[in-house]
Design an enzyme around this catalytic site. Structure first.
Site: not given
Ligand code: NAD
Length: 280
Positions: A47, A105
């Protein structure tokens, strides 16, 4: 704040998603969320905002131990050395000693799962993560991961879940394996506001479609991590602990669910569990 608990693990039921929150806007919104009562933040090395989240956590007057912080390692970094380096980089950017939850992830079929899981468990043994888990793992991958790590080691699978995606099979199997489930993209990126059925239920409680949807998720004992850069939304999304949906309303939302998967990056997403499998 309510908690989602399994045998050895507990996490605040509502967190702030931070995907696409960048720069000073990210600092301000995370600080605001913490000041009004959020105690759970969700980020990832991908991110690009770990520095801002760490800064926000330092700038509010809240003990580190009261905040539950998740970060994730991107699938390009799942080989042992890359994984270790990624975790160290995340902690450096956050300027923190540890994460509360460290997740893979996405799975990566090109790296042996056992190699990644060993690196994940080492990060925990070294104190870099209090808890460890996975994200976007299908039923077979989740079963393999728990088999490799042994029972009780992995505590969470973070998956896409909202009123347009049927995920019962992976949720039930996850709970059977003692994994807490976190729902990402819980508002279907805002699509819940277009659904009359949800808006009708919301009107009854003087709430909105986001609040009813988040309530529906946490009443299933699943954590939710909605994201917004707007303070008013962040505040609304926290105001879900003062009402309760009836069983009938829970079913009404559950019955909307179809196969609308919104997050499936090409070249990264695994072979998802078949919808036929889940309806049997
Ligand atoms: P979301 O379902 O949280 O929707 C976000 C959108 O809804 C934004 O446009 C926001 O402005 C709007 N919104 C939020 N609250 C609102 C409100 N009260 N009223 C009106 N609009 C509102 O989607 P998301 O951001 O994709 O998912 C949430 C979080 O989940 C991410 O930020 C990230 O932390 C996590 N995530 C994880 C993965 C993963 O692979 N593990 C993938 C996607 C997202």
């Amino acid at each position: 704040m309510e908690f989602i608990t399994t045998q050895n693990f507990s996490m605040p039921a509502l967190g702030l998603g931070t995907y696409q929150l960048q720069g000073q806007e990210a600092v301000e919104i995370v600080k605001y969320a913490l000041e009004i009562g959020y105690r759970h933040m969700d980020t990832s090395e991908m991110y690009g905002n770990e520095e801002q989240i760490g800064q926000a956590m330092r700038e509010v007057n809240i003990p580190r131990s009261d905040i539950f912080l998740t970060s994730k390692v991107w699938p390009e970094h799942l080989q042992k050395e890359q994984f270790q380096a990624a975790v160290e980089r995340s902690l450096r950017k956050l300027q923190l000693e540890h994460l509360d939850l460290l997740l893979i992830h996405w799975p990566n079929s090109e790296v042996p799962l056992s190699e990644t899981l060993e690196a994940l468990m080492s990060a925990q043994e070294e104190g870099k993560a209090k808890h460890i888990g996975i994200s976007n793992f299908t039923i077979p991958l989740m079963q393999q991961a728990v088999e490799i790590c042994g029972p009780g080691v992995l505590v969470n699978n973070q998956i896409e879940y909202h009123p347009f995606l049927w995920q019962d099979h992976v949720i039930q199997e996850g709970k059977k394996l003692d994994l807490a489930i976190t729902a990402y993209r819980p508002l279907g990126k805002g699509k819940v506001f277009e659904e009359d059925t949800i808006n009708d239920i919301a009107a009854k409680y003087d709430k909105n479609a986001a609040q009813v949807t988040l309530r529906w998720i946490i009443q299933q004992e699943i954590a939710a991590i909605p994201r917004s850069s707007q303070k008013s939304h962040v505040q609304e999304n926290l105001a879900i602990f003062d009402f309760q949906l009836t069983e009938e309303e829970m079913s009404t939302l559950s019955n909307l669910r179809g196969n609308e998967r919104l997050v499936s990056p090409v070249g990264i997403a695994p072979d998802w569990d078949e919808p036929e499998l889940i309806t049997s």
